[in-house]
Enzyme design. Structure first.
Site, PDB file in Angstrom:
ATOM      1  N   MET A 102      -2.221   4.669  -3.643  1.00  0.00           N
ATOM      2  CA  MET A 102      -3.239   5.613  -3.159  1.00  0.00           C
ATOM      3  C   MET A 102      -2.589   6.987  -3.200  1.00  0.00           C
ATOM      4  SD  MET A 102      -4.710   3.227  -0.114  1.00  0.00           S
ATOM      5  CE  MET A 102      -3.307   2.121  -0.201  1.00  0.00           C
ATOM      6  N   GLY A 148      -6.783   4.287   3.277  1.00  0.00           N
ATOM      7  CA  GLY A 148      -5.959   5.138   4.141  1.00  0.00           C
ATOM      8  C   GLY A 148      -5.397   4.425   5.354  1.00  0.00           C
ATOM      9  N   ASP A 192       0.833  -1.219   0.000  1.00  0.00           N
ATOM     10  CA  ASP A 192       0.000   0.000   0.000  1.00  0.00           C
ATOM     11  C   ASP A 192       0.861   1.260   0.000  1.00  0.00           C
ATOM     12  OD1 ASP A 192      -2.776  -0.950   0.231  1.00  0.00           O
ATOM     13  OD2 ASP A 192      -2.087  -1.826   2.115  1.00  0.00           O
TER      14      ASP A 192
HETATM   15  C1  DX5 Z   1      -6.273   0.474   3.285  1.00  0.00           C
HETATM   16  C2  DX5 Z   1      -5.347  -0.458   2.556  1.00  0.00           C
HETATM   17  C3  DX5 Z   1      -5.513  -1.859   2.910  1.00  0.00           C
HETATM   18  C4  DX5 Z   1      -5.270  -2.214   4.358  1.00  0.00           C
HETATM   19  C5  DX5 Z   1      -5.972  -3.496   4.675  1.00  0.00           C
HETATM   20  O1  DX5 Z   1      -6.263   1.707   2.659  1.00  0.00           O
HETATM   21  O2  DX5 Z   1      -5.529  -0.358   1.157  1.00  0.00           O
HETATM   22  O3  DX5 Z   1      -4.740  -2.710   2.065  1.00  0.00           O
HETATM   23  O4  DX5 Z   1      -3.918  -2.314   4.675  1.00  0.00           O
HETATM   24  O5  DX5 Z   1      -5.859  -3.753   6.026  1.00  0.00           O
HETATM   25  P1  DX5 Z   1      -6.965  -4.588   6.819  1.00  0.00           P
HETATM   26  O6  DX5 Z   1      -7.014  -5.946   6.194  1.00  0.00           O
HETATM   27  O7  DX5 Z   1      -6.451  -4.584   8.219  1.00  0.00           O
HETATM   28  O8  DX5 Z   1      -8.271  -3.842   6.666  1.00  0.00           O
HETATM   29 ZN    ZN Z   2      -4.586  -1.822  -0.154  1.00  0.00          ZN
END
Ligand code: DX5
Ligand code: ZN
Length: 214
Positions: free
Chosen positions: A67, A140, A34
Site C-alpha cells: 500500500m 490502512g 501489509d
Molecule cells: C488493511 C490491510 C488488511 C488488514 C486486515 O489495509 O490490508 O490486510 O490487516 O485486517 P482485518 O482482517 O482485521 O480487517
Molecule cells: Zn492487506
C-alpha cells in the site's frame, strides 16, 4: 479449497515466532504482509527488513500487499522475499508494466483494488495476474468492518476469470470473520485474508479450520 492468508499487521512482532509456528500447525496457506507508506494510506507499518526476518523464520509463502505510492520503484526490493507481490491499481504505476516486471522476477503478481475501483477497470490486466485482491475495507488499518459492496465485485471478477478460462486466485481483504467469510467465498473468493479474527485469538486454530472448511 479455500486458502487462508493471515494478516500479520495485528501481531506482536516481538512474540511473533511462536505465533508463526501456531499458524503453520493450523494449516494456513501463506502469510499476508501489509506494507504501508503513510502516503498512499494514512498509516505506516513496516518494510523489507522485517519481511526478510519473517522469511527466515517460516517456509510459508509470503503474500505481500504493498500500500505504497508508485510501487514500481520498489518491485525489485520486495521481490527478494515475496512469493506473491501485490500492489494497488490506484497507486500511480504503469500497471501492466509493473505486473510484467513482478512475473519476470519469478514472483506471482497480484492486482489489488480499493473500494472505489470498479472490477471492469482491471479486466484488461487479468492475463498478467496470478491473483486479484479485492479490498473489502478502505486500506490502512486492521480491525475494520467488511463492506458488503465487495461481494458484487468478487462475483463480477470470478465470472470474468472463469469466462476467460484463466487460473487466477481471487483474494478478499478486510473485515473477514465468522460472519462475513462465507458470503465472500460464495461470491467467488478462494483466498481469505484475516487479521484481527485470527491473530492473537485464543481460538486461532478453530477459526483457521472454519475458514478453510468454507
Ligand atoms: C488493511 C490491510 C488488511 C488488514 C486486515 O489495509 O490490508 O490486510 O490487516 O485486517 P482485518 O482482517 O482485521 O480487517
Ligand atoms: Zn492487506
Amino acid at each position: 479449497m479455500v486458502k487462508v492468508s493471515p494478516s500479520i499487521l495485528s501481531a506482536d512482532f516481538l512474540e511473533f515466532t511462536d505465533e508463526i509456528k501456531r499458524m503453520e500447525e493450523s494449516g494456513v496457506d501463506m502469510l499476508h504482509v501489509d506494507v504501508m507508506d503513510g502516503n498512499f494510506v494514512p498509516n505506516i507499518s513496516f518494510g523489507n527488513p522485517l519481511i526478510k526476518s519473517i522469511k527466515e523464520h517460516t517456509r510459508l509463502p509470503l503474500d505481500v500487499h504493498l500500500m505504497i505510492d508508485k510501487p514500481h520503484r520498489y518491485i525489485e526490493d520486495f521481490a527478494k522475499y515475496a512469493d506473491i507481490l501485490g500492489f494497488h491499481f490506484e497507486a500511480g504505476s504503469d500497471n501492466s508494466e509493473t505486473l510484467k516486471k513482478i512475473r519476470a522476477l519469478g514472483v506471482k503478481s497480484c492486482m489489488t483494488i480499493k473500494p472505489c475501483t470498479k472490477p471492469e477497470e482491471i479486466f484488461d490486466l487479468l492475463p498478467l495476474c496470478d491473483m486479484v485482491l479485492v479490498m473489502s475495507v478502505e486500506p490502512g488499518f486492521g480491525g475494520q468492518k467488511f463492506m458488503p459492496e465487495a461481494l458484487e465485485k468478487l462475483k463480477v471478477l470470478r465470472n470474468e476469470i472463469n469466462k476467460r478460462g484463466l487460473e487466477i486466485d481471487l483474494e478478499v481483504d478486510g473485515g473477514v470473520n465468522g460472519e462475513t467469510a462465507e458470503a465472500a467465498v460464495k461470491a467467488g473468493a478462494n483466498v481469505l485474508v484475516a487479521g484481527s479474527y485470527i491473530i492473537g485469538s485464543p481460538e486461532m486454530k478453530e477459526r483457521i479450520k472454519y475458514l478453510k472448511s468454507l
